[in-house]
Design an enzyme around this catalytic site. Structure first.
Site, PDB file in Angstrom:
ATOM      1  N   GLU A 112      35.249  17.154  64.965  1.00 56.78           N
ATOM      2  CA  GLU A 112      35.374  15.929  64.167  1.00 56.78           C
ATOM      3  C   GLU A 112      36.758  15.963  63.537  1.00 56.78           C
ATOM      4  OE1 GLU A 112      33.126  13.482  63.871  1.00 56.78           O
ATOM      5  OE2 GLU A 112      31.661  14.432  65.184  1.00 56.78           O
ATOM      6  N   CYS A 116      38.980  10.808  56.163  1.00 58.98           N
ATOM      7  CA  CYS A 116      39.384  10.853  57.575  1.00 58.98           C
ATOM      8  C   CYS A 116      39.440   9.473  58.194  1.00 58.98           C
ATOM      9  CB  CYS A 116      38.438  11.751  58.363  1.00 58.98           C
ATOM     10  SG  CYS A 116      36.720  11.243  58.259  1.00 58.98           S
TER      11      CYS A 116
HETATM   12  P1  NAD Z   1      41.932  21.909  58.149  1.00 58.76           P
HETATM   13  O1  NAD Z   1      41.961  21.771  59.624  1.00 58.76           O
HETATM   14  O2  NAD Z   1      43.139  22.431  57.468  1.00 58.76           O
HETATM   15  O3  NAD Z   1      40.743  22.851  57.669  1.00 58.76           O
HETATM   16  C1  NAD Z   1      39.387  22.654  58.029  1.00 58.76           C
HETATM   17  C2  NAD Z   1      38.680  23.978  58.136  1.00 58.76           C
HETATM   18  O4  NAD Z   1      39.335  24.771  59.126  1.00 58.76           O
HETATM   19  C3  NAD Z   1      38.670  24.832  56.866  1.00 58.76           C
HETATM   20  O5  NAD Z   1      37.350  25.269  56.637  1.00 58.76           O
HETATM   21  C4  NAD Z   1      39.576  26.006  57.182  1.00 58.76           C
HETATM   22  O6  NAD Z   1      39.079  27.197  56.629  1.00 58.76           O
HETATM   23  C5  NAD Z   1      39.501  26.095  58.676  1.00 58.76           C
HETATM   24  N1  NAD Z   1      40.723  26.644  59.303  1.00 58.76           N
HETATM   25  C6  NAD Z   1      42.010  26.457  58.916  1.00 58.76           C
HETATM   26  N2  NAD Z   1      42.847  27.111  59.758  1.00 58.76           N
HETATM   27  C7  NAD Z   1      42.077  27.716  60.678  1.00 58.76           C
HETATM   28  C8  NAD Z   1      42.328  28.526  61.837  1.00 58.76           C
HETATM   29  N3  NAD Z   1      43.576  28.846  62.199  1.00 58.76           N
HETATM   30  N4  NAD Z   1      41.281  28.950  62.565  1.00 58.76           N
HETATM   31  C9  NAD Z   1      40.017  28.626  62.222  1.00 58.76           C
HETATM   32  N5  NAD Z   1      39.720  27.850  61.155  1.00 58.76           N
HETATM   33  C10 NAD Z   1      40.726  27.415  60.403  1.00 58.76           C
HETATM   34  O7  NAD Z   1      41.550  20.466  57.654  1.00 58.76           O
HETATM   35  P2  NAD Z   1      41.498  19.955  56.188  1.00 58.76           P
HETATM   36  O8  NAD Z   1      42.910  19.854  55.674  1.00 58.76           O
HETATM   37  O9  NAD Z   1      40.502  20.747  55.411  1.00 58.76           O
HETATM   38  O10 NAD Z   1      40.912  18.474  56.381  1.00 58.76           O
HETATM   39  C11 NAD Z   1      41.710  17.380  56.603  1.00 58.76           C
HETATM   40  C12 NAD Z   1      41.611  16.936  58.044  1.00 58.76           C
HETATM   41  O11 NAD Z   1      40.257  16.794  58.409  1.00 58.76           O
HETATM   42  C13 NAD Z   1      42.228  15.572  58.277  1.00 58.76           C
HETATM   43  O12 NAD Z   1      42.924  15.590  59.495  1.00 58.76           O
HETATM   44  C14 NAD Z   1      41.023  14.658  58.390  1.00 58.76           C
HETATM   45  O13 NAD Z   1      41.227  13.481  59.117  1.00 58.76           O
HETATM   46  C15 NAD Z   1      40.040  15.542  59.038  1.00 58.76           C
HETATM   47  N6  NAD Z   1      38.679  15.098  58.768  1.00 58.76           N
HETATM   48  C16 NAD Z   1      37.934  14.613  59.792  1.00 58.76           C
HETATM   49  C17 NAD Z   1      36.651  14.155  59.535  1.00 58.76           C
HETATM   50  C18 NAD Z   1      35.770  13.614  60.631  1.00 58.76           C
HETATM   51  O14 NAD Z   1      34.585  13.445  60.358  1.00 58.76           O
HETATM   52  N7  NAD Z   1      36.279  13.346  61.801  1.00 58.76           N
HETATM   53  C19 NAD Z   1      36.150  14.206  58.240  1.00 58.76           C
HETATM   54  C20 NAD Z   1      36.949  14.715  57.231  1.00 58.76           C
HETATM   55  C21 NAD Z   1      38.211  15.181  57.512  1.00 58.76           C
END
Ligand code: NAD
Length: 459
Positions: free
Chosen positions: A208, A242
């Site tokens: 997502e 998002c």
């Molecule tokens: P992010 O990708 O930085 O982090 C999300 C999760 O990934 C966290 O739990 C983090 O611990 C983990 N993570 C970070 N680096 C990692 C790695 N190298 N390996 C494994 N896991 C890792 O995202 P964010 O900044 O928390 O959220 C914002 C983003 O999420 C935006 O792009 C937004 O559009 C998207 N988003 C999408 C939805 C949807 O339903 N499609 C909903 C909310 C947010």
């Protein structure tokens, strides 16, 4: 983490049947946990953000969680039933069935922007489908993560649900566990890493992700209504959503009116923004600097603040700003904004607007405002996005009867409601042969009867 995973995996293999009573009990636990802890969880979220009003958490996180639980409790029992599927007359009197089965252990990775709903939503679907669940909370919302982990430990057996806390190294290790399914919500960049981490285990993933969700304002749109909804979507959680409108495509002649209406809207709905109790702050310094950096690179005459207040790095308050027709190569148009900054891009013809969208990665959401059904249909037909709202924004995510997810760079797979139940189930096909059937006619040696029959079938 590894030991907990192994334990859940063993349980899912030795006790694979999870009846409706057990599933309903998990949904009840979720409901009671949220009822009892909603205020403290909302407080923890506010503290992580620097400030977020409890009303916003109620509207955007608690409400869809509670209604999602009710929906699952109402329909889950019928979703899990083995059902007949149709069969070609050639195979009758055999019949086909589809038997939903739990996958086993589902991993859920949660971002910081809606840390409650984006944990609870996937949990509802995974538990309704009879799975055991491990949830990795975001390190960027640590107070909420801790409060949530405590609540889950209190209301759930660790044999059904457990929560993992920790920094990115833990998230990386989590994504390498051989789950039966891994749902990740977060950025597209990290989504690619998750898919790579899951690949050696052949763990199926639901991703997502994010991206730039456009709004098209058609030339016959009611501008006031469009501004009202676009501003609602862009100011909710200070744009850290998002499916927030990322940019607007509008004809040049409507630009100034759109800006004026947006300023009036801000005055009405978020007066005195410096001390407004309904407006959220930006989650951390890194996010604040990232977005301010986009603005600093733009010519000053392109910036159109909607209020008189400045952004405040200390409190991370960022009042909304429009950007007038920026260069498509500027950072603000190259990255998902994820903040209350809204470029208004000018287009001449509807075809130009559609081409602009189609020249970029598939968006997570697309919004169109207008009255002419022919143009609206054209937008729906000639663009591909995760979801669409017509004369509205964001509300498609709250529909438990619609699948929610992205397409292309905005995501893989969808969940919510029945789609989520099926996402986390093995929808096992079963062919049930009848006692008397014609299969023996198809055995060698292939005689006259076979040849005549085949000639008929292959005609
Ligand atoms: P992010 O990708 O930085 O982090 C999300 C999760 O990934 C966290 O739990 C983090 O611990 C983990 N993570 C970070 N680096 C990692 C790695 N190298 N390996 C494994 N896991 C890792 O995202 P964010 O900044 O928390 O959220 C914002 C983003 O999420 C935006 O792009 C937004 O559009 C998207 N988003 C999408 C939805 C949807 O339903 N499609 C909903 C909310 C947010």
């Amino acid at each position: 983490m590894q030991a907990q995973f192994s334990r859940l995996q063993r349980l899912s293999r030795t006790q694979p049947i999870v009846d409706w009573a057990t599933r309903a009990e998990q949904l009840d636990n979720l409901e009671t946990m949220l009822s009892d802890s909603q205020h403290s969880l909302a407080k923890a979220i506010s503290s992580d953000f620097g400030y977020r009003s409890e009303s916003e958490t109620q509207f955007a996180e608690l409400f869809p969680s509670f209604t999602g639980i009710s929906h699952a409790k109402k329909h889950g029992k019928s979703w899990m039933k083995t059902r007949r599927a149709s069969i070609s007359a050639l195979y009758m009197p055999a019949h086909n069935e589809i038997q939903p089965q739990p996958l086993g252990v589902v991993g859920i990775m949660v971002p910081w922007n809606y840390p409650l709903y984006l944990a609870i939503g996937p949990m509802i679907d995974a538990l309704t489908a009879g799975n055991r669940v491990m949830v990795k909370m975001s390190e960027a919302a640590p107070k909420f993560a801790e409060a949530f982990a405590k609540a889950v430990a209190h209301y759930f057996s660790p044999d059904m649900v457990s929560v993992v806390l920790g920094e990115v190294d833990i998230a990386e290790a989590f994504s390498k566990l051989p789950f039966d399914h891994l749902l990740y919500t977060g950025s597209t960049a990290v989504g690619k890493k998750i898919m790579a981490a899951a690949a050696p285990n052949l763990t199926p993933v639901t991703l997502e992700l994010g991206g730039k969700s456009p709004v098209i304002v058609l030339d016959d749109a009611n501008l006031e209504a469009a501004v009202n909804r676009v501003m609602m979507g862009k100011t909710l959680n200070a744009g850290q959503t998002c499916i927030a409108p990322d940019y607007v495509l509008i004809q040049r002649q409507y630009h100034e009116r759109f800006v004026e209406l947006a300023k009036e809207w801000m005055q009405k709905h978020y007066p005195n923004i410096e001390n407004n109790q309904d407006y959220s702050h930006i989650i951390n310094d890194a996010q604040f600097k990232r977005v301010q950096g986009y603005l600093q690179q733009l010519p000053a005459d392109q910036l159109q603040p909607l209020t008189k207040a400045d952004a405040d790095a200390q409190t991370r308050l960022m009042p909304p700003v429009f950007v007038a027709n920026p260069d498509p190569d500027s950072e603000v148009m190259q990255n998902e904004i994820f903040a209350p900054v809204l470029p208004l891009m000018h287009y001449d013809t509807l075809d130009d607007a559609i081409d602009f969208i189609n020249a970029r990665p598939r968006p997570l959401a697309l919004y169109v405002f207008g009255s002419n059904n022919r143009d609206i249909d054209k937008v729906r037909t000639y663009t591909v996005s995760g979801g669409v709202c017509i004369n509205e924004v964001i509300l498609h995510v709250a529909q438990h009867d619609l699948p929610f997810g992205g397409v292309g760079h905005s995501g893989i797979g969808a969940y919510h409601g029945k789609a989520g139940f099926e996402r986390f189930s093995h929808m096992k096909p079963v062919f049930v042969q009848a006692k008397f059937n014609g299969m023996n006619f198809l055995l060698p040696p292939y005689g006259e009867l076979f040849k005549k029959g085949m000639a008929l079938l292959l005609k």
